[in-house]
Scaffold this motif. Structure first.
Motif, PDB file in Angstrom:
ATOM      1  N   TRP A  27       0.819  -1.190  -0.070  1.00 52.22           N
ATOM      2  CA  TRP A  27      -0.071  -0.066  -0.080  1.00 52.22           C
ATOM      3  C   TRP A  27       0.832   1.212   0.186  1.00 52.22           C
ATOM      4  CZ3 TRP A  27      -5.019  -0.080  -1.167  1.00 52.22           C
ATOM      5  CH2 TRP A  27      -5.773  -0.906  -0.841  1.00 52.22           C
ATOM      6  N   ARG A  28       1.868   1.154   0.584  1.00 50.05           N
ATOM      7  CA  ARG A  28       2.742   2.293   1.033  1.00 50.05           C
ATOM      8  C   ARG A  28       3.487   2.572  -0.516  1.00 50.05           C
ATOM      9  NH1 ARG A  28       5.762   0.289   6.212  1.00 50.05           N
ATOM     10  NH2 ARG A  28       4.335   1.128   8.081  1.00 50.05           N
ATOM     11  N   LEU A  29       3.923   1.528  -0.949  1.00 48.05           N
ATOM     12  CA  LEU A  29       4.661   1.816  -2.371  1.00 48.05           C
ATOM     13  C   LEU A  29       3.785   2.155  -3.502  1.00 48.05           C
ATOM     14  CD1 LEU A  29       7.523   1.225  -3.561  1.00 48.05           C
ATOM     15  CD2 LEU A  29       6.838  -1.184  -4.064  1.00 48.05           C
ATOM     16  N   GLN A  30       2.392   1.749  -3.461  1.00 50.39           N
ATOM     17  CA  GLN A  30       1.573   2.061  -4.372  1.00 50.39           C
ATOM     18  C   GLN A  30       1.173   3.556  -4.259  1.00 50.39           C
ATOM     19  OE1 GLN A  30      -2.269   0.055  -4.248  1.00 50.39           O
ATOM     20  NE2 GLN A  30      -2.812   0.472  -6.382  1.00 50.39           N
ATOM     21  N   LEU A  31       0.894   4.157  -3.060  1.00 46.75           N
ATOM     22  CA  LEU A  31       0.748   5.445  -2.723  1.00 46.75           C
ATOM     23  C   LEU A  31       1.821   6.308  -3.089  1.00 46.75           C
ATOM     24  CD1 LEU A  31      -1.394   5.151   0.441  1.00 46.75           C
ATOM     25  CD2 LEU A  31      -2.199   6.014  -1.602  1.00 46.75           C
ATOM     26  N   GLN A  32       3.180   6.086  -2.883  1.00 45.14           N
ATOM     27  CA  GLN A  32       4.199   6.511  -3.333  1.00 45.14           C
ATOM     28  C   GLN A  32       4.117   7.027  -4.846  1.00 45.14           C
ATOM     29  OE1 GLN A  32       7.779   4.923  -1.560  1.00 45.14           O
ATOM     30  NE2 GLN A  32       8.980   5.932  -2.771  1.00 45.14           N
ATOM     31  N   TRP A  33       4.078   5.597  -5.633  1.00 48.51           N
ATOM     32  CA  TRP A  33       4.156   5.828  -6.961  1.00 48.51           C
ATOM     33  C   TRP A  33       3.124   6.428  -7.669  1.00 48.51           C
ATOM     34  CZ3 TRP A  33      -0.011   3.705  -9.940  1.00 48.51           C
ATOM     35  CH2 TRP A  33       0.164   3.656 -11.407  1.00 48.51           C
ATOM     36  N   SER A  34       1.676   6.210  -7.059  1.00 48.95           N
ATOM     37  CA  SER A  34       0.462   7.162  -7.499  1.00 48.95           C
ATOM     38  C   SER A  34       0.736   8.493  -7.452  1.00 48.95           C
ATOM     39  CB  SER A  34      -0.733   6.713  -6.683  1.00 48.95           C
ATOM     40  OG  SER A  34      -2.047   7.316  -7.263  1.00 48.95           O
ATOM     41  N   THR A  35       1.234   9.011  -6.102  1.00 54.64           N
ATOM     42  CA  THR A  35       1.507  10.397  -5.995  1.00 54.64           C
ATOM     43  C   THR A  35       2.261  11.053  -6.875  1.00 54.64           C
ATOM     44  OG1 THR A  35       1.134   9.899  -3.516  1.00 54.64           O
ATOM     45  CG2 THR A  35       1.993  11.903  -4.097  1.00 54.64           C
ATOM     46  N   ALA A  36       3.360  10.224  -7.366  1.00 59.51           N
ATOM     47  CA  ALA A  36       4.346  10.738  -8.342  1.00 59.51           C
ATOM     48  C   ALA A  36       3.689  10.685  -9.667  1.00 59.51           C
ATOM     49  CB  ALA A  36       5.813  10.250  -7.966  1.00 59.51           C
ATOM     50  N   ASN A  37       2.892   9.825 -10.074  1.00 62.39           N
ATOM     51  CA  ASN A  37       2.773   9.464 -11.399  1.00 62.39           C
ATOM     52  C   ASN A  37       1.195   9.578 -11.912  1.00 62.39           C
ATOM     53  OD1 ASN A  37       5.430   8.410 -12.509  1.00 62.39           O
ATOM     54  ND2 ASN A  37       5.168   7.259 -10.399  1.00 62.39           N
ATOM     55  N   GLN A  38       0.223   9.373 -10.916  1.00 61.99           N
ATOM     56  CA  GLN A  38      -0.995   9.338 -11.133  1.00 61.99           C
ATOM     57  C   GLN A  38      -1.753  10.984 -10.955  1.00 61.99           C
ATOM     58  OE1 GLN A  38      -2.249   5.498  -9.411  1.00 61.99           O
ATOM     59  NE2 GLN A  38      -2.922   5.261 -11.542  1.00 61.99           N
ATOM     60  N   THR A  39      -2.886  11.149 -11.350  1.00 59.33           N
ATOM     61  CA  THR A  39      -3.933  12.255 -10.882  1.00 59.33           C
ATOM     62  C   THR A  39      -4.157  12.126  -9.522  1.00 59.33           C
ATOM     63  OG1 THR A  39      -5.870  11.125 -11.462  1.00 59.33           O
ATOM     64  CG2 THR A  39      -4.841  12.515 -13.408  1.00 59.33           C
ATOM     65  N   PRO A  40      -4.458  13.249  -8.955  1.00 60.85           N
ATOM     66  CA  PRO A  40      -4.946  13.341  -7.411  1.00 60.85           C
ATOM     67  C   PRO A  40      -6.202  12.411  -7.445  1.00 60.85           C
ATOM     68  CG  PRO A  40      -4.308  15.199  -8.237  1.00 60.85           C
ATOM     69  CD  PRO A  40      -4.452  14.772  -9.414  1.00 60.85           C
TER      70      PRO A  40
END
Length: 595
Positions: A440-453
């Motif tokens: 979950w932490r890794l996914q959020l880290q990636w999403s924050t940097a690469n996906q829309t809010p």
């Protein structure tokens, strides 16, 4: 009791008179010894005696002995030891015997007596102490070994040492350490006899009156021990340990060859045997002269490593198992980590390792930990395609491993390869939810940097639904922080409001909202009270610090100090157990200005 103590003090008079007469102690010091000894004796004759009193008495007597030794050296006086030291040493033995009789189970007490015997050269007593100790503690192999070593080294009696080892084996018939030390003892004995024989021959003394059995000199007794030991303990590791002991002695070539033969014959199905035989090739004597140039040395090392690999390959033909591949890989990894300035050797080692990793993976016998090494090597050598392929392969092989998924996803994200969003979802469906927090932490880290809010918020909302309390709580904390960093105070407060009734909750969820409120230009005290009151509903029965923080908030410029008494009353009512005492002491410090 007084009569016994008086008698013991009177027994000291001859030695004390001698100490004064020869000038080792003054009259005042003798009186001091009598006074201290009397006090110590009385302690040993009380109805309830303490072990510490015996130890204190022994230590005092030893200190007296040490002082006498220093005084003798200072005035160069070497006489009357029988009249001075011997009675003290005899008395210390007596105190030790009384102590060990009362506290039989205290091994440290026995060992202290042994140490005293060794230091003050009372060899006759040493054997008796070991004998008494072993009668009480026959279940401790280490004590048997210590006693046997003492007989060999301190008493120079191989016969007694052998006898003790044989007795030890009656109590511990399958103890590896006892057999190892017994084997070593027989070889040490043979070595000692060989040296004696060599010295006599050198001095040209007739050997007729000395008995030097060729069988004992060649280590035949050690071979008997080896046969007995390996008949009972059938493990490759144990056989190798005996071979390593034999290798210390320069007269055991035949014995070593015999052990090696047994090892290869009896343990062909054990990966440790192949590992041991392969690594021996590194130390094998070379052919011809020692290479001098760096390149020649590198070639020689490479040839040796190739011979090692040939043996690992032979082993894999016999037993293609996970442990066998792992030992082969450990060897290759160790060699790659060794520093060399010769690039060809470095490249050869890496090529060899990558080949073995691929083959182990193809055979589905590559253990999880090795994928990390494999990825590191591929990434450091710039093989992005290979690294991505291995990362995907690792997740196929270890689908339920959080460690493997985390490593592989980090690699794929770093390389910009694959579809991380889909892979994160796939990972979370395979791993145990209780272990899923790192993903979950890794996914959020990636999403924050690469996906829309919006995409990131959707991940938060999925995480909030987790049935695992640790995941759900951290998601709330992270969601609150993310809301504040992306949407400011209003969004953070909205997020807090929406989650504050959604259990489970962490204390940090509330304290972070307090921090956010206080970071504003005009923080509102009624909001802070709201956060504290809601937090105390969750943690008010056990968290004394939370009550104190609330009180401190009311004492600040924003608050109303007159509310503190009411909060204190509520705290005393709600807190339970030890937290009440902690609260009272901390509150007192707060009132007196120490916080």
């Amino acid at each position: 009791m007084a009569e016994i103590v008086q008698q013991r003090i009177e027994d000291r008079i001859p030695e004390l008179e001698q100490l004064e007469r020869v000038g080792l102690f003054t009259k005042k010091e003798v009186k001091s010894v009598v006074k201290r000894a009397t006090a110590l004796e009385y302690k040993l004759h009380r109805l309830i005696v303490n072990k510490e009193d015996f130890i204190a008495y022994i230590q005092y007597e030893i200190n007296v002995l040490e002082l006498i030794k220093k005084r003798r050296a200072h005035i160069h006086y070497k006489f009357k030891r029988e009249e001075i030291e011997f009675p003290i040493i005899h008395r210390i033995h007596g105190i030790f015997r009384r102590a060990t009789k009362k506290w039989k189970d205290d091994v440290q007490l026995w060992l202290s007596h042994v140490a005293f015997c060794k230091k003050w050269a009372t060899k006759g007593q040493l054997s008796r102490v070991f004998s008494a100790m072993l009668a009480i503690h026959p279940n401790k192999p280490a004590l048997w070994i210590m006693a046997a070593k003492s007989e060999l080294e301190d008493q120079d009696s191989s016969e007694s040492a052998r006898h003790l080892f044989l007795r030890a084996l009656r109590f511990h018939p399958n103890n590896k350490k006892v057999y190892q030390e017994y084997f070593r003892m027989e070889l040490l004995h043979a070595e000692k006899l060989r040296k004696q024989k060599a010295e006599l021959e050198k001095a040209e003394i007739d050997l007729g009156e000395y008995e030097f059995s060729p069988e004992i000199l060649s280590g035949r007794l050690a071979e008997v021990v080896y046969k007995d030991a390996t008949g009972k303990i059938k493990e490759a590791e144990f056989v190798i340990s005996l071979l390593n002991i034999a290798a210390i002695f320069d007269f055991t070539k035949e014995l070593q060859d015999s052990i090696l033969q047994d090892l290869q014959t009896n343990y062909a199905a054990d990966s440790l045997m192949w590992d041991f035989m392969a690594r021996r090739e590194l130390e094998a004597p070379g052919l011809g002269e020692e290479p001098h140039s760096a390149k020649a040395r590198a070639l020689d090392i490479n040839r040796r490593e190739e011979r090692c690999c040939q043996l690992y390959e032979e082993g894999l033909k016999v037993i293609s198992t996970e442990p066998m591949w792992s030992r082969y890989l450990d060897f290759c990894l160790e060699r790659l980590k060794r520093k060399t300035n010769v690039q060809e050797l470095k490249e050869k080692r890496q090529e060899r390792l990558l080949g073995v990793l691929q083959r182990a993976h193809d055979a589905s016998l590559l253990m999880e930990d090795y994928y990390k090494s494999w990825l590191q090597i591929l990434l450091s050598s710039g093989d992005a395609e290979g690294a991505a392929s291995v990362a995907m392969a690792a997740t196929e092989r270890y689908r339920q491993s959080v460690t493997t998924w985390s490593l592989s996803l980090q690699t794929l994200v770093q390389l910009g390869s694959g579809d991380p969003a889909r892979l994160f979802q796939e990972a979370l469906t395979h791993v145990n939810p209780k272990e899923s927090l790192p993903l979950w932490r890794l996914q959020l880290q990636w999403s924050t940097a690469n996906q829309t809010p919006e995409d990131t918020e959707a991940i938060f909302k999925r995480g909030l639904q987790s049935a695992v309390p640790t995941v759900a709580m951290e998601m709330k904390d992270s969601y609150l922080n993310w809301s504040y960093s992306t949407g400011g105070y209003k969004k953070a407060r909205k997020t807090f409001k929406s989650l504050q009734e959604n259990r489970p909750l962490s204390k940090s969820f509330f304290t972070r909202m307090v921090e956010i409120e206080k970071e504003q230009e005009a923080p509102k005290m009624n909001h802070l009270r709201e956060y504290y009151e809601r937090a105390l509903q969750e943690f008010g029965t056990s968290d004394d610090d939370l009550w104190l923080q609330y009180i401190q908030e009311e004492l600040s410029t924003l608050g109303q100090p007159e509310n503190c008494g009411k909060i204190h009353w509520r705290a005393m009512k709600f807190l339970e157990g030890e937290s009440v005492e902690r609260f009272v002491s901390k509150y007192t410090l707060l009132q007196t200005g120490h916080s």
